[in-house]
Design an enzyme around this catalytic site. Structure first.
Site, PDB file in Angstrom:
ATOM      1  N   ASP A 111      17.909 102.391   6.598  1.00  0.00           N
ATOM      2  CA  ASP A 111      18.569 101.130   6.978  1.00  0.00           C
ATOM      3  C   ASP A 111      19.794 100.941   6.086  1.00  0.00           C
ATOM      4  O   ASP A 111      19.675 100.891   4.861  1.00  0.00           O
ATOM      5  CB  ASP A 111      17.594  99.962   6.811  1.00  0.00           C
TER       6      ASP A 111
ATOM      7  N   SER B 262      20.560  95.155  12.049  1.00  0.00           N
ATOM      8  CA  SER B 262      19.465  96.101  12.311  1.00  0.00           C
ATOM      9  C   SER B 262      18.807  95.832  13.658  1.00  0.00           C
ATOM     10  O   SER B 262      18.250  96.746  14.261  1.00  0.00           O
ATOM     11  CB  SER B 262      18.411  96.009  11.211  1.00  0.00           C
TER      12      SER B 262
ATOM     13  N   PHE C 226       0.986  96.676   2.491  1.00  0.00           N
ATOM     14  CA  PHE C 226       0.931  96.847   1.040  1.00  0.00           C
ATOM     15  C   PHE C 226       1.596  95.734   0.246  1.00  0.00           C
ATOM     16  O   PHE C 226       1.724  95.855  -0.966  1.00  0.00           O
ATOM     17  CB  PHE C 226       1.543  98.206   0.690  1.00  0.00           C
TER      18      PHE C 226
ATOM     19  N   GLU D  32      10.921 104.359   8.418  1.00  0.00           N
ATOM     20  CA  GLU D  32      12.140 103.719   7.928  1.00  0.00           C
ATOM     21  C   GLU D  32      12.149 103.542   6.414  1.00  0.00           C
ATOM     22  O   GLU D  32      11.202 103.004   5.833  1.00  0.00           O
ATOM     23  CB  GLU D  32      12.295 102.329   8.569  1.00  0.00           C
TER      24      GLU D  32
ATOM     25  N   ASP E  31      19.241  99.141   2.605  1.00  0.00           N
ATOM     26  CA  ASP E  31      20.027  97.992   3.069  1.00  0.00           C
ATOM     27  C   ASP E  31      19.944  96.813   2.101  1.00  0.00           C
ATOM     28  O   ASP E  31      20.951  96.149   1.838  1.00  0.00           O
ATOM     29  CB  ASP E  31      19.486  97.585   4.445  1.00  0.00           C
TER      30      ASP E  31
ATOM     31  N   HIS F  83      22.891  94.864   0.185  1.00  0.00           N
ATOM     32  CA  HIS F  83      23.189  93.431   0.349  1.00  0.00           C
ATOM     33  C   HIS F  83      23.285  92.743  -1.009  1.00  0.00           C
ATOM     34  O   HIS F  83      24.086  91.835  -1.199  1.00  0.00           O
ATOM     35  CB  HIS F  83      22.109  92.734   1.185  1.00  0.00           C
TER      36      HIS F  83
ATOM     37  N   ASP G 100      20.890 102.781  11.004  1.00  0.00           N
ATOM     38  CA  ASP G 100      21.171 101.777  12.030  1.00  0.00           C
ATOM     39  C   ASP G 100      22.626 101.310  11.950  1.00  0.00           C
ATOM     40  O   ASP G 100      23.287 101.130  12.961  1.00  0.00           O
ATOM     41  CB  ASP G 100      20.187 100.597  11.931  1.00  0.00           C
ATOM     42  N   HIS G 101      23.118 101.135  10.721  1.00  0.00           N
ATOM     43  CA  HIS G 101      24.496 100.668  10.533  1.00  0.00           C
ATOM     44  C   HIS G 101      24.924 101.044   9.135  1.00  0.00           C
ATOM     45  O   HIS G 101      24.108 101.473   8.317  1.00  0.00           O
ATOM     46  CB  HIS G 101      24.587  99.151  10.729  1.00  0.00           C
TER      47      HIS G 101
ATOM     48  N   HIS H 257      27.231  94.286   6.040  1.00  0.00           N
ATOM     49  CA  HIS H 257      27.259  95.570   6.742  1.00  0.00           C
ATOM     50  C   HIS H 257      28.701  95.940   7.040  1.00  0.00           C
ATOM     51  O   HIS H 257      29.588  95.101   7.011  1.00  0.00           O
ATOM     52  CB  HIS H 257      26.525  95.465   8.093  1.00  0.00           C
TER      53      HIS H 257
HETATM   54 ZN   LIG Z   1      21.263  94.439   6.414  1.00  0.00          ZN
END
Ligand SMILES: [Zn+2]
Ligand SMILES: *[C@@H]1O[C@H](CO)[C@@H](O)[C@H](O)[C@H]1NC(C)=O
Ligand SMILES: *[C@@H]1O[C@H](CO)[C@@H](O)[C@H](O)[C@H]1NC(C)=O
Ligand SMILES: *[C@@H]1O[C@H](CO)[C@@H](O)[C@H](O)[C@H]1NC(C)=O
Length: 472
Positions: free
Chosen positions: A76, A126, A264, A305, A310, A314, A351-352, A425
């Site tokens: 991601d 996403s 988890f 994934e 990601d 961020h 995804d991006h 993103h």
């Molecule tokens: Zn994101």
């Protein structure tokens, strides 16, 4: 306004027609209304598949292998800069200069680029991007498992289950987060996570999944106000099922052969850099998933994934993002090691993208999470090897002038950015890597929603053209 613009608009239209004729290209003239319809994207992807099949037939074809299994691994926010920087970090952690190091995907024979835009957005989130990767259509920013018109679409997990294959999802985020949700849910907004959790346990294809591993326990029980205990429901529906909440319990589940559910953490799983030893790593979950699924007589599809690359981005903490990428790298290695490339198609993509950059001419071996020692800005202030275009820390002194970020940089620190803002993103293409049956089709530049059509072709799934039923 409208009246004065009208002649200009007409002129533009004329010019556009002229351009299309002049360059002999087929301009995308379809109004956006068509893109809101799922069948627009399904047809468009099948046309792209036809072009690819024709091209490979002209080149002599050759690969007649059918994919029994498919493993789709997604990073991601895994931008190309993240790949390069993580490769360097991998080498530097092993005591080398770093640039010459290799990620697991570098052994894959085919790669290409994926165009990630969504129906209403130049830059993807996403939700719409994973919907493209898993259902074969593009949709609106924030939407999952349905067209921009709100019409539900099936995912490749439905197609795989219809073909008698076992299926699984694995993530380091909440199981109800946007990317894994695109495998099984249908919602207009990704924030509808309580409904997403319900769909996972009660609806198809979620309730037929053989393996579900990730975080987000809260959405299944404690955070709900509808009286449902979705974990109990799962256990009732899966009397042979094994439920795990730690690495040890996950290992204990290997002695059983029913479905596997591992949750988890209450929310996202902890970053690997901050996790306790009780928490399985992505490679542990990958191993458990493949060992469970490979018992299936007709093969399997699994989505795995690395979801927190990601999140590191961020937060504009490159050290976290790169470490999470190296976790995904080990999961990819594990997937390659446990499977036979003659029967298992492995596809790795993102995804991006994200706005991380490697700007400047750092010397060979410069610490990828440190300071670029050879260069300075116009004020003579040094800068870091990695920077974000937009982020929360600019390394400014009290007078608002940039000061050296050097003393602050570490593997868990913020990474400087140019524009002050939330880490965001970015819209450029992401990489696709493929290994195994029909992997040659995953090359060149692809619309992101083509990916599940190519996987379905290779494994004889879905309604489109497949290698089992080739076009006449
Ligand atoms: Zn994101
Ligand atoms: C979507 O497109 C298909 C094929 O062109 C058409 O049959 C269908 O009516 C369209 N659906 C909507 C809701 O516009
Ligand atoms: C699964 O385990 C049960 C109980 O241990 C056993 O009876 C059954 O044969 C196993 N099934 C398969 C497919 O291995
Ligand atoms: C894959 O198939 C080829 C051709 O049949 C064979 O030579 C090769 O050994 C196989 N590889 C594996 C890992 O089974």
């Amino acid at each position: 306004m409208w009246l004065t613009n009208l002649p200009r608009l007409a002129l533009l239209m004329v010019l556009n027609c002229f351009a299309a004729v002049a360059y002999g290209t087929e301009r995308q003239a379809e109004p956006k209304e068509d893109e809101r319809n799922a069948s627009y994207w399904m047809d468009q992807a099948q046309q792209q598949l036809d072009v690819r099949l024709l091209r490979s037939r002209k080149a002599g074809g050759g690969d007649i292998r059918v994919a029994r299994n498919i493993i789709m691994l997604m990073g991601d926010g895994l931008s190309i800069t993240t790949l390069t920087a993580a490769r360097i970090l991998k080498g530097q952690l092993a005591g080398y200069s770093g640039e010459e190091s290799q990620l697991a995907v570098e052994q894959f024979p085919y790669s290409g680029l994926s165009k990630t835009y969504c129906t209403d957005s130049q830059t993807a989130d996403s939700a719409c991007a994973a919907t493209a990767c898993l259902t074969g259509i593009k949709t609106n920013y924030g939407s999952i498992g349905q067209s921009a018109q709100g019409v539900k679409v099936e995912s490749i997990l439905n197609w795989a289950q219809d073909a008698g294959k076992a299926t699984g999802i694995v993530t380091t985020t909440r199981l109800t987060d946007a990317s894994p949700a695109a495998a099984y849910a249908h919602v207009q907004r990704r924030s509808q996570e309580l409904d997403i959790a319900r769909q996972l346990i009660e609806d198809a294809p979620g309730r037929h999944l053989n393996v579900i591993l990730g975080g987000g326990l809260g959405k299944f029980a404690s955070e709900r106000s509808d009286g449902r205990d979705l974990l109990k429901q799962w256990q009732t529906a899966n009397p042979d099922g094994c439920f795990a909440t730690t690495l040890l319990e996950l290992h204990d589940c290997s002695a059983t052969n029913g479905s596997l559910l591992g949750v988890f953490s209450d929310s996202h799983m902890a970053y690997h850099l901050a996790a306790s030893r009780e928490q399985p790593r992505l490679r542990d979950m990958t191993e458990a998933a493949i060992q469970r699924l490979e018992q299936a007589p007709q093969g399997y599809f699994v989505f795995i994934e690395g979801g927190r690359i990601d999140h590191g981005h961020h937060e504009t903490r490159a050290g976290y993002a790169l470490d999470e990428m190296l976790e995904l790298d080990e999961a990819i290695e594990m997937a390659v090691r446990l499977t036979n490339p003659n029967e298992t198609l492995i596809v790795v993509t993102a995804d991006h993208s994200h706005t991380l950059t490697m700007a400047g001419y750092a010397n060979r071996g410069t610490s990828i999470l440190g300071l670029d020692l050879s260069q300075r800005d116009l004020d003579g202030i040094p800068y870091s090897t990695l920077n974000y275009a937009i982020g929360k820390w600019q390394s400014l002194n009290k007078a608002g002038k940039r000061e050296s970020p050097g003393p602050h940089l570490s593997k868990t620190s913020f990474t400087p950015s140019y524009i002050l803002g939330k880490g965001v993103h970015s819209g450029e293409d992401v990489a696709v890597f493929a290994l195994g049956p029909q992997s040659h089709l995953f090359s060149g530049v692809m619309e992101q929603n083509l990916l599940p059509h190519l996987m379905a072709y290779a494994a004889c799934l879905g309604q489109g053209v497949t290698i089992c039923e080739p076009p006449p």
